[in-house]
Design a protein around this motif. Structure first.
Motif, PDB file in Angstrom:
ATOM      1  N   ALA A 125      -6.107   1.263  13.833  1.00 37.37           N
ATOM      2  CA  ALA A 125      -5.409   1.398  12.503  1.00 37.37           C
ATOM      3  C   ALA A 125      -5.922   0.633  11.562  1.00 37.37           C
ATOM      4  O   ALA A 125      -6.162  -0.400  11.848  1.00 37.37           O
ATOM      5  CB  ALA A 125      -4.072   1.587  12.814  1.00 37.37           C
ATOM      6  N   PHE A 126      -5.862   1.313  10.345  1.00 39.24           N
ATOM      7  CA  PHE A 126      -6.280   0.366   9.133  1.00 39.24           C
ATOM      8  C   PHE A 126      -5.568  -0.757   8.912  1.00 39.24           C
ATOM      9  O   PHE A 126      -5.732  -1.892   8.337  1.00 39.24           O
ATOM     10  CB  PHE A 126      -6.264   1.271   7.784  1.00 39.24           C
ATOM     11  CG  PHE A 126      -7.719   2.246   7.606  1.00 39.24           C
ATOM     12  CD1 PHE A 126      -8.574   1.989   8.604  1.00 39.24           C
ATOM     13  CD2 PHE A 126      -7.868   2.898   6.719  1.00 39.24           C
ATOM     14  CE1 PHE A 126      -9.863   2.755   8.585  1.00 39.24           C
ATOM     15  CE2 PHE A 126      -9.051   3.598   6.470  1.00 39.24           C
ATOM     16  CZ  PHE A 126      -9.970   3.498   7.653  1.00 39.24           C
ATOM     17  N   TRP A 127      -4.140  -0.880   9.437  1.00 36.88           N
ATOM     18  CA  TRP A 127      -3.265  -1.853   9.232  1.00 36.88           C
ATOM     19  C   TRP A 127      -3.863  -3.199   9.975  1.00 36.88           C
ATOM     20  O   TRP A 127      -3.350  -4.124  10.002  1.00 36.88           O
ATOM     21  CB  TRP A 127      -2.010  -1.616   9.413  1.00 36.88           C
ATOM     22  CG  TRP A 127      -1.391  -1.045  10.438  1.00 36.88           C
ATOM     23  CD1 TRP A 127      -1.426  -1.478  11.709  1.00 36.88           C
ATOM     24  CD2 TRP A 127      -0.997   0.198  10.732  1.00 36.88           C
ATOM     25  NE1 TRP A 127      -0.899  -0.948  12.658  1.00 36.88           N
ATOM     26  CE2 TRP A 127      -0.818   0.301  12.122  1.00 36.88           C
ATOM     27  CE3 TRP A 127      -0.523   1.242   9.808  1.00 36.88           C
ATOM     28  CZ2 TRP A 127       0.085   1.594  12.632  1.00 36.88           C
ATOM     29  CZ3 TRP A 127       0.122   2.425  10.509  1.00 36.88           C
ATOM     30  CH2 TRP A 127       0.364   2.589  11.654  1.00 36.88           C
ATOM     31  N   GLU A 128      -4.899  -2.764  11.027  1.00 35.81           N
ATOM     32  CA  GLU A 128      -5.424  -3.927  12.044  1.00 35.81           C
ATOM     33  C   GLU A 128      -6.775  -4.415  11.533  1.00 35.81           C
ATOM     34  O   GLU A 128      -7.419  -5.089  12.043  1.00 35.81           O
ATOM     35  CB  GLU A 128      -5.413  -3.291  13.285  1.00 35.81           C
ATOM     36  CG  GLU A 128      -4.022  -2.963  13.890  1.00 35.81           C
ATOM     37  CD  GLU A 128      -4.258  -2.235  15.296  1.00 35.81           C
ATOM     38  OE1 GLU A 128      -4.163  -2.808  16.290  1.00 35.81           O
ATOM     39  OE2 GLU A 128      -4.739  -0.949  15.308  1.00 35.81           O
ATOM     40  N   MET A 129      -7.112  -4.196  10.451  1.00 38.49           N
ATOM     41  CA  MET A 129      -8.019  -4.795   9.687  1.00 38.49           C
ATOM     42  C   MET A 129      -8.327  -5.940   9.600  1.00 38.49           C
ATOM     43  O   MET A 129      -7.411  -6.918   9.372  1.00 38.49           O
ATOM     44  CB  MET A 129      -8.111  -4.114   8.197  1.00 38.49           C
ATOM     45  CG  MET A 129      -9.385  -4.313   7.410  1.00 38.49           C
ATOM     46  SD  MET A 129      -9.271  -3.930   5.763  1.00 38.49           S
ATOM     47  CE  MET A 129      -8.924  -1.998   5.738  1.00 38.49           C
ATOM     48  N   PRO A 130      -9.546  -6.587  10.239  1.00 41.42           N
ATOM     49  CA  PRO A 130      -9.948  -8.142   9.956  1.00 41.42           C
ATOM     50  C   PRO A 130      -9.621  -8.514   8.864  1.00 41.42           C
ATOM     51  O   PRO A 130      -9.775  -7.978   7.664  1.00 41.42           O
ATOM     52  CB  PRO A 130     -11.424  -8.241  10.478  1.00 41.42           C
ATOM     53  CG  PRO A 130     -11.631  -6.843  10.884  1.00 41.42           C
ATOM     54  CD  PRO A 130     -10.704  -5.627  10.410  1.00 41.42           C
ATOM     55  N   ASP A 131      -9.244  -9.884   8.679  1.00 40.42           N
ATOM     56  CA  ASP A 131      -8.675 -10.667   7.532  1.00 40.42           C
ATOM     57  C   ASP A 131      -9.902 -10.801   6.440  1.00 40.42           C
ATOM     58  O   ASP A 131      -9.673 -10.664   5.248  1.00 40.42           O
ATOM     59  CB  ASP A 131      -8.328 -11.969   7.830  1.00 40.42           C
ATOM     60  CG  ASP A 131      -6.913 -11.901   8.683  1.00 40.42           C
ATOM     61  OD1 ASP A 131      -6.385 -11.085   8.400  1.00 40.42           O
ATOM     62  OD2 ASP A 131      -6.672 -13.076   9.169  1.00 40.42           O
ATOM     63  N   ALA A 132     -11.340 -11.017   6.927  1.00 40.91           N
ATOM     64  CA  ALA A 132     -12.500 -11.088   6.096  1.00 40.91           C
ATOM     65  C   ALA A 132     -12.559  -9.667   5.382  1.00 40.91           C
ATOM     66  O   ALA A 132     -12.859  -9.593   4.135  1.00 40.91           O
ATOM     67  CB  ALA A 132     -13.688 -11.418   6.904  1.00 40.91           C
ATOM     68  N   LEU A 133     -12.524  -8.551   6.178  1.00 43.23           N
ATOM     69  CA  LEU A 133     -12.795  -7.189   5.306  1.00 43.23           C
ATOM     70  C   LEU A 133     -11.678  -7.076   4.443  1.00 43.23           C
ATOM     71  O   LEU A 133     -11.907  -6.412   3.378  1.00 43.23           O
ATOM     72  CB  LEU A 133     -13.086  -6.072   6.385  1.00 43.23           C
ATOM     73  CG  LEU A 133     -12.968  -4.562   6.273  1.00 43.23           C
ATOM     74  CD1 LEU A 133     -14.131  -4.764   5.117  1.00 43.23           C
ATOM     75  CD2 LEU A 133     -13.064  -3.736   7.213  1.00 43.23           C
ATOM     76  N   ARG A 134     -10.495  -7.392   4.745  1.00 40.01           N
ATOM     77  CA  ARG A 134      -9.389  -7.114   3.893  1.00 40.01           C
ATOM     78  C   ARG A 134      -9.335  -7.817   2.774  1.00 40.01           C
ATOM     79  O   ARG A 134      -9.101  -7.275   1.536  1.00 40.01           O
ATOM     80  CB  ARG A 134      -8.037  -7.666   4.702  1.00 40.01           C
ATOM     81  CG  ARG A 134      -6.500  -7.347   3.790  1.00 40.01           C
ATOM     82  CD  ARG A 134      -5.440  -8.040   4.665  1.00 40.01           C
ATOM     83  NE  ARG A 134      -5.523  -7.242   5.919  1.00 40.01           N
ATOM     84  CZ  ARG A 134      -4.524  -6.256   6.047  1.00 40.01           C
ATOM     85  NH1 ARG A 134      -3.902  -5.586   4.881  1.00 40.01           N
ATOM     86  NH2 ARG A 134      -4.596  -5.773   7.139  1.00 40.01           N
ATOM     87  N   GLN A 135      -9.726  -9.166   2.739  1.00 39.00           N
ATOM     88  CA  GLN A 135     -10.089 -10.070   1.449  1.00 39.00           C
ATOM     89  C   GLN A 135     -11.005  -9.567   0.741  1.00 39.00           C
ATOM     90  O   GLN A 135     -11.134  -9.361  -0.485  1.00 39.00           O
ATOM     91  CB  GLN A 135     -10.159 -11.372   2.091  1.00 39.00           C
ATOM     92  CG  GLN A 135      -9.145 -12.155   2.585  1.00 39.00           C
ATOM     93  CD  GLN A 135      -9.619 -13.553   3.216  1.00 39.00           C
ATOM     94  OE1 GLN A 135     -10.562 -13.954   3.149  1.00 39.00           O
ATOM     95  NE2 GLN A 135      -8.602 -14.000   4.189  1.00 39.00           N
ATOM     96  N   GLU A 136     -12.217  -8.865   1.282  1.00 38.64           N
ATOM     97  CA  GLU A 136     -13.282  -8.229   0.468  1.00 38.64           C
ATOM     98  C   GLU A 136     -12.819  -7.111  -0.552  1.00 38.64           C
ATOM     99  O   GLU A 136     -13.058  -7.001  -1.301  1.00 38.64           O
ATOM    100  CB  GLU A 136     -14.418  -7.776   1.443  1.00 38.64           C
ATOM    101  CG  GLU A 136     -15.620  -7.205   0.738  1.00 38.64           C
ATOM    102  CD  GLU A 136     -16.187  -8.322  -0.305  1.00 38.64           C
ATOM    103  OE1 GLU A 136     -16.858  -7.391  -1.463  1.00 38.64           O
ATOM    104  OE2 GLU A 136     -16.299  -9.341  -0.403  1.00 38.64           O
ATOM    105  N   LEU A 137     -12.218  -6.259   0.597  1.00 33.25           N
ATOM    106  CA  LEU A 137     -11.603  -4.939  -0.266  1.00 33.25           C
ATOM    107  C   LEU A 137     -10.566  -5.229  -1.316  1.00 33.25           C
ATOM    108  O   LEU A 137     -10.293  -4.405  -1.979  1.00 33.25           O
ATOM    109  CB  LEU A 137     -11.129  -3.913   0.875  1.00 33.25           C
ATOM    110  CG  LEU A 137     -12.200  -3.408   1.814  1.00 33.25           C
ATOM    111  CD1 LEU A 137     -11.537  -2.650   2.881  1.00 33.25           C
ATOM    112  CD2 LEU A 137     -13.267  -2.646   1.019  1.00 33.25           C
ATOM    113  N   SER A 138      -9.927  -6.415  -0.969  1.00 36.42           N
ATOM    114  CA  SER A 138      -8.818  -6.571  -2.100  1.00 36.42           C
ATOM    115  C   SER A 138      -9.518  -7.092  -3.467  1.00 36.42           C
ATOM    116  O   SER A 138      -8.676  -7.070  -4.490  1.00 36.42           O
ATOM    117  CB  SER A 138      -8.013  -7.914  -1.497  1.00 36.42           C
ATOM    118  OG  SER A 138      -8.805  -9.096  -1.810  1.00 36.42           O
TER     119      SER A 138
END
Length: 392
Positions: free
Chosen positions: A297-310
């Motif tokens: 699920a998208f809420w399980e996105m890795p931290d590095a990708l989450r930070q990039e998309l932020s």
């Protein structure tokens, strides 16, 4: 779950997936051992046992075997539906030696379907190219109207999803946008246009879905956002390997542009030239991440990708499969506010989705009652769509 007898999920695992694997055999001149691998996969569906992957050279093998830990030994119907689909497409790559050094390493088993998907849409591509080339030069007071029209174009391009309709069935992309507004069940285009009207030199991301005409429609929207300077840079988030038949990879972007550049229509050539320039000048950046092909699920996105998309000012999320991952493929009540579910997402986002799965959010009870009465297959037949905005 696929075990929900009579559901579209059950039909997918029991019938659609074996048909897709057979089409992979029919579309490619594979050697006998690969054909045998694919036939074995077909025979497993839907009651065979889920097993760990065997292509140990693959870069995602450790991650996948970790994902599979809770499900190994179960049959395909007794695991979550989205997981079963993602696992199936990963098994296609295992069967075709995609990650193994040799003649078939890196070969896209869906290449023929993707190629036919754009070939059958060429008349619509030519017509839309001429329109977009005019619009990128239009007066600023017309930008809002053009933007909203391109949002609808990007939405309905999803109807060319090749996992539902083989490309040979013909051109499904020639859609009358105005008439189709009646089929948009949740329409936040005004709020989206308001948000984008305040942008200047923003970063915008697209989590891309399908190649073919849908990708062309997405790139027309990208082109307009760049040409009008709403976006300084746009990042396309693409699949790291073939999956879900028609999902777009970096190579599909390049192949699409090359195909369009060779078209006899000068308007199509102009569009292709502009897109190539955007890539060369780094205003359009092509990205891939193994997460986009995972069963998570998208809420399980890795931290590095989450930070990039932020870092993005706005993220467009395309297609039904990505929408399912936004909702965790859960049975949310259909009246649940979309914004209340996706509060975890790291940036403001727009979901452009045609409905092809039995889940939904952000709808009105009266709508649901009417749809159940007048179009019993409304959740899965691809006739209906949503354009939903969550501003974080």
């Amino acid at each position: 779950m696929g075990s929900e007898i009579g559901s579209f999920a059950y039909n997918t695992v029991a019938n659609r997936l074996p048909d897709i694997a057979q089409r992979v055999i029919d579309d490619n001149k594979f050697p006998p051992f690969i054909v045998e691998n694919l036939q074995t996969l077909i025979q497993e569906l839907p009651y065979g046992q889920v097993r760990f992957l065997k292509d140990t050279e693959a870069p995602d093998i450790a991650a996948w075997n970790n994902y599979l830990e809770p499900y190994a030994g179960k049959n395909w119907l007794d695991i979550p539906w989205y997981f079963a689909e993602a696992y199936f497409y990963r098994r296609i790559l295992e069967a075709t030696n995609y990650f193994i050094p040799g003649d078939w390493q890196g070969f896209d088993p869906f290449e023929n379907q993707k190629r036919l998907g754009i070939l059958t849409s060429i008349k619509s591509i030519q017509a839309l190219s001429a329109i977009v080339n005019r619009w990128v030069c239009s007066a600023p007071e017309r930008h809002r109207y053009h933007l909203i029209t391109l949002l609808y174009t990007s939405l309905w391009g999803n109807r060319a999803d090749l996992s539902l309709w083989p490309a040979e069935s013909g051109d499904r992309s020639n859609i009358e946008i105005q008439r189709e507004k009646a089929y948009v069940l949740a329409d936040n285009t005004d709020a989206i246009a308001n948000q984008i009207s305040r942008f200047k030199d923003a970063r915008i991301d697209f989590i891309i879905d399908n190649a073919g005409f849908e990708l062309f429609g997405d790139l027309c929207l990208v082109d307009f956002l760049l040409a009008t300077n709403a976006a300084k840079k746009i990042y396309l988030q693409l699949k790291a390997h073939p999956t879900f038949v028609s999902d777009a990879m970096i190579k599909d972007i390049h192949q699409t542009i090359e195909f369009l550049a060779k078209d006899s229509d000068v308007q199509v050539q102009m569009l292709a030239s502009r897109w190539r320039w955007y890539i060369e000048s780094d205003r359009l950046r092509l990205c891939e991440n193994i997460f986009w092909t995972s069963p998570l699920a998208f809420w399980e996105m890795p931290d590095a990708l989450r930070q990039e998309l932020s870092k993005s000012n706005l993220i467009f999320i395309k297609g039904d499969a990505n929408y399912r991952r936004l909702l965790g493929d859960r049975h949310w009540p259909f009246t649940t506010r979309f914004e209340d579910i996706v509060t975890y997402f790291p940036a403001p986002m727009v979901a452009l989705r045609t409905l092809k799965a039995e889940l939904a959010s952000g709808l009105q009870l009266k709508q649901i009652e009417t749809l159940n009465r007048e179009d019993p297959q409304w959740l899965t037949n691809g006739r209906w769509g949503v354009i939903q905005f969550a501003n974080g």
